[in-house]
Enzyme design. Structure first.
Site, PDB file in Angstrom:
ATOM      1  N   ARG A  15       0.831  -1.214   0.000  1.00 33.13           N
ATOM      2  CA  ARG A  15       0.000   0.000   0.000  1.00 33.13           C
ATOM      3  C   ARG A  15       0.868   1.268   0.000  1.00 33.13           C
ATOM      4  NH1 ARG A  15      -0.427   4.663   2.637  1.00 33.13           N
ATOM      5  NH2 ARG A  15       0.039   3.620   4.597  1.00 33.13           N
ATOM      6  N   ASP A  16       1.518   1.547   1.107  1.00 35.09           N
ATOM      7  CA  ASP A  16       2.325   2.774   1.191  1.00 35.09           C
ATOM      8  C   ASP A  16       3.463   2.709   0.179  1.00 35.09           C
ATOM      9  OD1 ASP A  16       3.035   5.231   2.147  1.00 35.09           O
ATOM     10  OD2 ASP A  16       3.712   4.567   4.109  1.00 35.09           O
ATOM     11  N   HIS A 207       5.907   4.698  12.541  1.00 34.90           N
ATOM     12  CA  HIS A 207       5.872   4.576  11.068  1.00 34.90           C
ATOM     13  C   HIS A 207       6.921   5.564  10.539  1.00 34.90           C
ATOM     14  CE1 HIS A 207       3.398   4.255   7.199  1.00 34.90           C
ATOM     15  NE2 HIS A 207       4.112   5.346   6.972  1.00 34.90           N
ATOM     16  N   HIS A 209       9.702   6.939   7.794  1.00 33.25           N
ATOM     17  CA  HIS A 209      10.260   6.992   6.435  1.00 33.25           C
ATOM     18  C   HIS A 209      11.747   7.319   6.550  1.00 33.25           C
ATOM     19  CE1 HIS A 209       6.600   6.761   3.850  1.00 33.25           C
ATOM     20  NE2 HIS A 209       6.027   7.009   5.019  1.00 33.25           N
ATOM     21  N   CYS A 240       5.144   9.218  -0.273  1.00 32.61           N
ATOM     22  CA  CYS A 240       3.741   9.623  -0.157  1.00 32.61           C
ATOM     23  C   CYS A 240       3.431  10.561  -1.314  1.00 32.61           C
ATOM     24  CB  CYS A 240       3.489  10.317   1.180  1.00 32.61           C
ATOM     25  SG  CYS A 240       1.802  10.937   1.313  1.00 32.61           S
TER      26      CYS A 240
HETATM   27  C1  LIG Z   1     -10.596  11.441   0.747  1.00 29.83           C
HETATM   28  C2  LIG Z   1     -10.871  11.771  -0.710  1.00 29.83           C
HETATM   29  C3  LIG Z   1     -11.730  10.676  -1.349  1.00 29.83           C
HETATM   30  C4  LIG Z   1     -11.642  13.074  -0.736  1.00 29.83           C
HETATM   31  O1  LIG Z   1     -11.676  13.550  -2.077  1.00 29.83           O
HETATM   32  P1  LIG Z   1     -12.777  14.601  -2.543  1.00 29.83           P
HETATM   33  O2  LIG Z   1     -12.498  14.933  -3.981  1.00 29.83           O
HETATM   34  O3  LIG Z   1     -12.840  15.719  -1.569  1.00 29.83           O
HETATM   35  O4  LIG Z   1     -14.073  13.674  -2.416  1.00 29.83           O
HETATM   36  P2  LIG Z   1     -15.594  13.934  -2.709  1.00 29.83           P
HETATM   37  O5  LIG Z   1     -16.361  13.325  -1.588  1.00 29.83           O
HETATM   38  O6  LIG Z   1     -15.851  15.372  -3.062  1.00 29.83           O
HETATM   39  O7  LIG Z   1     -15.833  13.043  -4.020  1.00 29.83           O
HETATM   40  C5  LIG Z   1     -15.231  13.389  -5.265  1.00 29.83           C
HETATM   41  C6  LIG Z   1     -15.256  12.143  -6.166  1.00 29.83           C
HETATM   42  O8  LIG Z   1     -14.459  11.104  -5.599  1.00 29.83           O
HETATM   43  C7  LIG Z   1     -15.267   9.930  -5.386  1.00 29.83           C
HETATM   44  N1  LIG Z   1     -14.847   9.295  -4.131  1.00 29.83           N
HETATM   45  C8  LIG Z   1     -14.968   9.791  -2.894  1.00 29.83           C
HETATM   46  N2  LIG Z   1     -14.475   8.905  -1.999  1.00 29.83           N
HETATM   47  C9  LIG Z   1     -14.059   7.844  -2.705  1.00 29.83           C
HETATM   48  C10 LIG Z   1     -13.474   6.617  -2.340  1.00 29.83           C
HETATM   49  N3  LIG Z   1     -13.235   6.319  -1.062  1.00 29.83           N
HETATM   50  N4  LIG Z   1     -13.154   5.751  -3.311  1.00 29.83           N
HETATM   51  C11 LIG Z   1     -13.395   6.021  -4.601  1.00 29.83           C
HETATM   52  N5  LIG Z   1     -13.954   7.183  -5.013  1.00 29.83           N
HETATM   53  C12 LIG Z   1     -14.285   8.076  -4.070  1.00 29.83           C
HETATM   54  C13 LIG Z   1     -16.687  10.439  -5.318  1.00 29.83           C
HETATM   55  O9  LIG Z   1     -17.579   9.404  -5.642  1.00 29.83           O
HETATM   56  C14 LIG Z   1     -16.645  11.541  -6.348  1.00 29.83           C
HETATM   57  O10 LIG Z   1     -16.688  10.950  -7.643  1.00 29.83           O
HETATM   58  P3  LIG Z   1     -17.285  11.716  -8.924  1.00 29.83           P
HETATM   59  O11 LIG Z   1     -18.715  12.025  -8.544  1.00 29.83           O
HETATM   60  O12 LIG Z   1     -16.459  12.971  -9.103  1.00 29.83           O
HETATM   61  O13 LIG Z   1     -17.108  10.720 -10.032  1.00 29.83           O
HETATM   62  C15 LIG Z   1      -9.568  11.946  -1.533  1.00 29.83           C
HETATM   63  O14 LIG Z   1      -8.895  13.061  -1.038  1.00 29.83           O
HETATM   64  C16 LIG Z   1      -8.678  10.744  -1.451  1.00 29.83           C
HETATM   65  O15 LIG Z   1      -8.998   9.677  -1.946  1.00 29.83           O
HETATM   66  N6  LIG Z   1      -7.528  10.899  -0.803  1.00 29.83           N
HETATM   67  C17 LIG Z   1      -6.626   9.754  -0.589  1.00 29.83           C
HETATM   68  C18 LIG Z   1      -5.236  10.232  -0.404  1.00 29.83           C
HETATM   69  C19 LIG Z   1      -4.348   9.062  -0.111  1.00 29.83           C
HETATM   70  O16 LIG Z   1      -4.695   7.907  -0.302  1.00 29.83           O
HETATM   71  N7  LIG Z   1      -3.136   9.392   0.341  1.00 29.83           N
HETATM   72  C20 LIG Z   1      -2.141   8.381   0.663  1.00 29.83           C
HETATM   73  C21 LIG Z   1      -2.468   7.612   1.919  1.00 29.83           C
HETATM   74  S1  LIG Z   1      -2.035   8.474   3.422  1.00 29.83           S
HETATM   75  C22 LIG Z   1      -0.361   8.146   3.582  1.00 29.83           C
HETATM   76  O17 LIG Z   1       0.255   7.585   2.719  1.00 29.83           O
HETATM   77  C23 LIG Z   1       0.314   8.466   4.892  1.00 29.83           C
HETATM   78  C24 LIG Z   1       0.522   7.257   5.789  1.00 29.83           C
HETATM   79  C25 LIG Z   1      -0.817   6.650   6.213  1.00 29.83           C
HETATM   80  O18 LIG Z   1       1.224   6.233   5.107  1.00 29.83           O
HETATM   81  C26 LIG Z   1       1.293   7.650   7.066  1.00 29.83           C
HETATM   82  C27 LIG Z   1       2.459   8.605   6.803  1.00 29.83           C
HETATM   83  O19 LIG Z   1       3.516   8.187   6.321  1.00 29.83           O
HETATM   84  O20 LIG Z   1       2.259   9.784   7.080  1.00 29.83           O
END
Ligand SMILES: CC(C)(COP(=O)([O-])OP(=O)([O-])OC[C@H]1O[C@@H](n2cnc3c(N)ncnc32)[C@H](O)[C@@H]1OP(=O)([O-])[O-])[C@@H](O)C(=O)NCCC(=O)NCCSC(=O)C[C@@](C)(O)CC(=O)[O-]
Length: 299
Positions: A15-16, A207, A209, A240
């Site tokens: 995943r990450d 966690h 990096h 990330c």
């Molecule tokens: C949170 C949102 C969805 C908000 O994104 P948004 O654009 O604000 O969402 P929305 O509610 O306005 O929806 C917009 C569109 O996205 C769709 N949508 C809405 N939700 C989903 C979903 N769950 N799955 C699939 N589709 C989704 C929704 O259906 C819609 O579709 P449209 O009508 O335009 O076709 C977006 O910002 C997002 O997906 N962000 C993910 C970012 C991410 O994954 N980052 C990496 C992980 S965190 C990380 O790596 C750090 C960590 C954990 O490892 C620890 C560290 O090291 O710090």
């Protein structure tokens, strides 16, 4: 504090590690990676994310990956779920454990999940409720605990406040993410002292990096603070998408090597883990990020 006899590793490579890859990686290669990792003895693997494919295209096939893996008894296969849509998709894929993710910095929260810290915590409340109803366990993340790519220094008290909210809403464990790898061992000890006053240490994880080459040192500092769960990534994969320049997590192989040297049990077969890292590195067409694997390969 004395070093623990046992440490649990949370493997976040699929995943990450892979979420940041621009090149397409097939579902078959992802499935093979997860199976290789559990064959090596990993008891917890973060398999994918149910996030928007517009935001993180590489995680789009997570349901297919869950359908393809050989689920072994005693292994936790988890996925990230940022909102109810993600939770429902995870549930449909028969995921038994999800992780919600918040940040200790407002700017990172906006860039990563398009909402404020407080809005993100509110979004998690219905997920916690639905998770309870469906018997799904929830882990929590706090990003930017030792520095933010947009805001710089982050106050440990702010990390503690977010971690406490996640814990109190029902996350059984909260993983503190040094997203950009700027933390040093002294800062890490201070962090766990401050957060450990708000969330019991057995419910905290580290966690790290390795962007600044501090990850293993920070793990050791955390061990001295009584932390015994750590996230790591095979072959040091990752970064990330919302933290430019961030490199991978501490390599799982390097973690296992260090922990074995300290006489700490992980239940992981280092040689099989190195082989898993070699296979995915070959798929990605680049050298492993694990120093231990590189040293072994040179022998
Ligand atoms: C949170 C949102 C969805 C908000 O994104 P948004 O654009 O604000 O969402 P929305 O509610 O306005 O929806 C917009 C569109 O996205 C769709 N949508 C809405 N939700 C989903 C979903 N769950 N799955 C699939 N589709 C989704 C929704 O259906 C819609 O579709 P449209 O009508 O335009 O076709 C977006 O910002 C997002 O997906 N962000 C993910 C970012 C991410 O994954 N980052 C990496 C992980 S965190 C990380 O790596 C750090 C960590 C954990 O490892 C620890 C560290 O090291 O710090």
């Amino acid at each position: 504090m004395p070093l623990p006899a046992k440490v649990r590793l949370v493997e976040v490579g699929p995943r990450d590690g892979l979420q940041n890859e621009a090149q397409p990686i097939s579902v078959a290669d992802k499935v093979r990676l997860v199976d290789d990792l559990t064959d090596a003895g990993l008891s917890y693997v973060e398999v994918g994310s149910f996030v928007s494919p517009k935001w993180v295209p590489q995680m789009a096939g997570s349901a297919e990956v869950f359908a393809g893996i050989r689920q072994q008894p005693g292994v936790t296969y988890a996925a990230l779920a940022p909102n109810m849509r993600g939770f429902e998709d995870a549930l449909a894929a028969r995921v038994k454990e999800v992780a919600v993710f918040a940040a200790a910095s407002e700017a990172f929260s906006q860039r990563n999940i398009n909402c404020s810290i407080s809005e993100s915590l509110q979004r998690f409340v219905p997920i916690m409720e639905a998770a309870r109803q469906h018997g799904v366990r929830v882990r929590g993340y706090v990003s930017c605990v030792l520095g933010c790519p947009y805001e710089g220094e982050v106050d440990a008290a702010q990390v503690a406040a977010v971690a406490r909210e996640l814990y109190e809403m029902g996350c059984y464990e909260v993983s503190l993410g040094d997203t950009i790898g700027t933390g040093t061992p002294g800062a890490t000890r201070h962090l766990f002292n401050v957060v450990g006053a708000q969330v019991p240490r057995p419910h905290l994880a580290g966690h790290f990096h390795d962007t600044y080459g501090q990850a293993l040192a920070n793990v050791y500092a955390s061990l001295l603070e009584g932390i015994n769960v750590f996230d790591s990534s095979v072959a040091g994969l990752g970064g990330c998408p919302y933290a430019k320049g961030a490199s991978g997590n501490v390599a799982s192989e390097d973690m296992v090597y260090m922990l074995q040297g300290l006489g700490i049990d992980t239940g992981i077969d280092l040689e099989r883990l190195i082989a898993a890292g070699q296979r995915i590195s070959a798929v990605l067409g680049r050298a492993t990020g694990s120093r231990v694997a590189r040293a072994r390969n040179a022998c």
